[in-house]
Design a protein around this motif. Structure first.
Motif, PDB file in Angstrom:
ATOM      1  N   THR A  96       0.816  -1.211   0.000  1.00  6.08           N
ATOM      2  CA  THR A  96       0.000   0.000   0.000  1.00  6.08           C
ATOM      3  C   THR A  96       0.851   1.264   0.000  1.00  6.08           C
ATOM      4  OG1 THR A  96      -1.725  -1.153   1.244  1.00  6.08           O
ATOM      5  CG2 THR A  96      -1.806   1.252   1.226  1.00  6.08           C
ATOM      6  N   TYR A 103       0.140   4.881   0.980  1.00  2.86           N
ATOM      7  CA  TYR A 103      -0.841   5.797   1.570  1.00  2.86           C
ATOM      8  C   TYR A 103      -0.637   7.193   0.975  1.00  2.86           C
ATOM      9  CZ  TYR A 103      -2.002   2.043   4.744  1.00  2.86           C
ATOM     10  OH  TYR A 103      -2.406   0.836   5.262  1.00  2.86           O
ATOM     11  N   GLY A 108      -8.097  -0.761   1.146  1.00  2.00           N
ATOM     12  CA  GLY A 108      -7.601  -0.729   2.514  1.00  2.00           C
ATOM     13  C   GLY A 108      -8.467   0.111   3.431  1.00  2.00           C
ATOM     14  N   PRO A 165      -5.535   4.504   0.635  1.00  2.00           N
ATOM     15  CA  PRO A 165      -4.577   3.407   0.487  1.00  2.00           C
ATOM     16  C   PRO A 165      -4.482   2.988  -0.979  1.00  2.00           C
ATOM     17  CG  PRO A 165      -6.657   2.570   1.309  1.00  2.00           C
ATOM     18  CD  PRO A 165      -6.830   4.055   1.172  1.00  2.00           C
ATOM     19  N   ILE A 189      -3.008   1.280  -4.232  1.00  2.00           N
ATOM     20  CA  ILE A 189      -2.247   0.078  -4.572  1.00  2.00           C
ATOM     21  C   ILE A 189      -1.582   0.308  -5.928  1.00  2.00           C
ATOM     22  CG2 ILE A 189      -2.320  -2.414  -4.898  1.00  2.00           C
ATOM     23  CD1 ILE A 189      -3.102  -1.386  -2.071  1.00  2.00           C
TER      24      ILE A 189
END
Length: 640
Positions: free
Chosen positions: A407, A409, A500, A631, A633
């Motif tokens: 992840t 952020y 997430g 989050p 990806i």
């Protein structure tokens, strides 16, 4: 526990009813070397009254494999369901497992339907579960191993029994299960989720002690039918409605609505704050991105995964509450692959592995190949299906952990003029204001819900009013309201996957000493041939009650006009915001009737008599950068 009286309650079988399974002519009984294949028939004994440690007896149905009218004389593992929704509705589950090598036991929880005693919200289900398990363990048809099954409330009875440490408990599969109730489910960052107000109004007169009196049941039914009127006259006060005729239900509801702090009042099934209490057994957690317990499911997974050996598995689909066999929820179609078509067989695979020691697909193939399996929403073509639903689509993916280790952020900042971007604001002072009137709250349109019968819509919906909403019938978008602040990105230049846990960190002040702030994440579809006005798809939402901004355990009022940073925890998700779409965040102060409405007066919870209009100020400048933390990806090389 284990008394002679208990054994007499079960033997002889004095109320056995024979049932033929629909596949009886295809399945044969095989007994060889003490092993059992699938049985053609089963028998069920109803309303066995099983005594608890305090003498209260709980009504219990026992489904056993049989040859003709005779139950199989073999000790088998047991699948147990402890539920408040009438065990008589467990016939399909009982038939399935009793014809696949298990004894199935369904029990009405305390004070519900045919069971004795007084209902309390889950607090009796730990000790009652232990007593029930001990009784099962002493029966000749039990080999001493119990696996539990159930959704929602009776997903919660699984957690309660695991926390209580019943020795016979071998594994659990809690689906959309009640847990962490003082954090993000019944109390949500201090706000009260009115779906539980709805649950009480619906259940106080059905399956309850009060409901056994026909005249009283009729009064309570009328009360339930008038829920919309009662919603418009909140708060519900002790003794002032027909709910007083069902005192244990009134007592819990009013106490819960008056009790904000996450303390001992909410201790039952508080897994996040005390995961070490959970029995170390294999656990499979199931929920959906649009379920009311989705956030608790991922929180429970993270807590248990670090506290017990388990193993702990989790699956998260695009589902609403209890609808894992469906693939379309609300106004959105996620594709047929989104559904789990056989709701009992996949569970049986898990039970077979952990209760019978069978080397099968667990740990090797879907849905058990990896500890985490998620449905990534948003890869559909966005057209309209034959039923007029948005084809949002998606696909399944296996993961090793949650949150995902890869992840990134990423902070998307609220900008002046309603923008949303990864660029930190440079302006020294920038604010946006709106007035929040508790008498005219922002209506709820879809989201993470359950027990919302009639008063709310579950799941994925275009954020637009219409006749499908009782409190927002005009066909106008929520964004048209002056008390909804919209911040959205430019059309995306490439797909962005968000998977997430999600938080909004909001700098704000208010003219009130207590108020609420809400946030909602939206996937904005551009106009198309099928959707000429576009489609504003809700992805997740959240709230914070200002008096709980510092801690969920302590109330601290605000100073009017002073700036504070608020953390609003949204429900987790997995969604691809496609190229050309916009990422949008809506900020407001109400979401009704998803949450109770803050009167802005600072009075004790659920005891206010007046309301005030609050002027809210949202800051989005260099020193007070309000933002959503997504989050993100990163795309794999094959995706680029």
């Amino acid at each position: 526990m284990g008394t002679q009286q208990q054994k007499q309650d079960m033997t002889p079988y004095n109320a056995v009813v024979r049932r033929q399974s629909r596949w009886a002519f295809l399945i044969v009984l095989v007994i060889a070397s003490g092993s059992f294949s699938a049985a053609a028939d089963y028998v069920v004994q109803r309303d066995v009254m099983v005594p608890m440690r305090d003498g209260v007896r709980l009504a219990t149905d026992v489904y056993r494999p049989a040859v003709g009218d005779q139950p199989l004389d073999e000790a088998l593992p047991v699948i147990l369901s402890r539920l408040p929704y009438n065990k008589a509705g467990s016939k399909s589950m009982g038939a399935y497992y009793a014809t696949h090598g298990y004894v199935f036991v369904a029990q009405d929880t305390r004070g519900r339907y045919n069971s004795e005693g007084v209902w309390h919200m889950l607090t009796d289900d730990g000790p009652d579960g232990v007593d029930c398990a001990a009784w099962i363990g002493q029966q000749p048809w039990s080999n001493g191993k119990i696996g539990m099954i159930g959704t929602s409330y009776f997903g919660g009875t699984q957690h309660a029994m695991a926390i209580a440490g019943a020795p016979e408990l071998t594994t659990v599969i809690p689906v959309d299960a009640m847990a962490n109730m003082g954090r993000q489910s019944i109390r949500n960052a201090g706000a009260f989720e009115l779906r539980f107000w709805n649950w009480i109004f619906l259940n106080a007169g059905r399956g309850s002690r009060a409901g056994k009196n026909p005249a009283t049941a009729e009064v309570l039914r009328e009360m339930a039918d008038q829920r919309f009127a009662y919603l418009e006259n909140l708060p519900t006060r002790r003794g002032m409605t027909p709910l007083r005729l069902s005192p244990e239900y009134e007592d819990w509801l009013i106490s819960a609505m008056e009790h904000g702090p996450n303390d001992e009042f909410w201790a039952q099934n508080n897994i996040v704050d005390a995961p070490e209490k959970y029995k170390d057994i294999p656990v499979y957690l199931v929920s959906g991105w649009y379920d009311s317990w989705g956030g608790n499911n991922t929180a429970t997974f993270m807590a248990l995964n670090s506290a017990i050996k388990g193993p702990v598995y989790m699956i998260m689909g695009p589902w609403i509450h209890g609808k894992q066999t469906g693939h379309a929820h609300g106004q959105v179609n996620f594709g047929k692959d989104a559904a789990i078509s056989d709701q009992w067989a996949w569970r049986k695979e898990w039970y077979d592995h952990w209760m019978k020691g069978i080397d099968n697909s667990v740990g090797k193939a879907d849905p058990f190949k990896t500890p985490v399996r998620i449905f990534v929403m948003g890869t559909g073509d966005g057209s309209k299906d034959e039923q007029g639903r948005l084809q949002h689509g998606g696909f399944w993916r296996n993961e090793l952990e949650w949150p995902l280790a890869r992840t990134e952020y990423t902070e998307f900042y609220l900008q002046s003029g309603g923008g949303l971007s990864t660029t930190m604001p440079k302006i020294e002072q920038a604010t946006t204001q709106y007035d929040f009137d508790p008498k005219n709250p922002v209506p709820n349109i879809g989201g993470n819900l359950s027990s919302s019968d009639d008063i709310m819509l579950q799941g994925a919906w275009n954020q637009k009013g219409g006749p499908h909403l009782w409190n927002f019938k005009d066909p106008i978008p929520l964004s048209a309201r002056a008390d909804v602040l919209v911040f959205q990105s430019e059309p995306l230049e490439q797909d962005v996957e968000v998977t997430g846990e999600i938080e909004v960190r909001l700098f704000a002040s208010s003219s009130a000493i207590d108020t609420d702030f809400t946030a909602k994440l939206i996937d904005v579809y551009p106009p198309s041939a099928d959707w000429p006005g576009g489609f504003d798809l809700n992805i997740g939402d959240g709230i914070v009650r200002a008096r709980f901004r510092e801690s969920l355990t302590k109330e601290v009022m605000m100073t009017p006009g002073e700036t504070y940073e608020f953390t609003i925890k949204l429900y987790p998700t997995s969604n691809v915001f496609k190229k050309g779409h916009r990422i949008r965040v809506d900020i407001s102060s109400s979401n009704f009737p998803r949450f109770d409405v803050n009167p802005n007066t600072g009075e004790p919870l659920n005891r206010h008599r007046t309301t005030k209009v609050a002027t809210q100020t949202i800051y989005h400048d260099a020193s007070r950068p309000s933002r959503i933390v997504l989050p993100v990806i990163p795309a794999s090389p094959s995706d680029e």
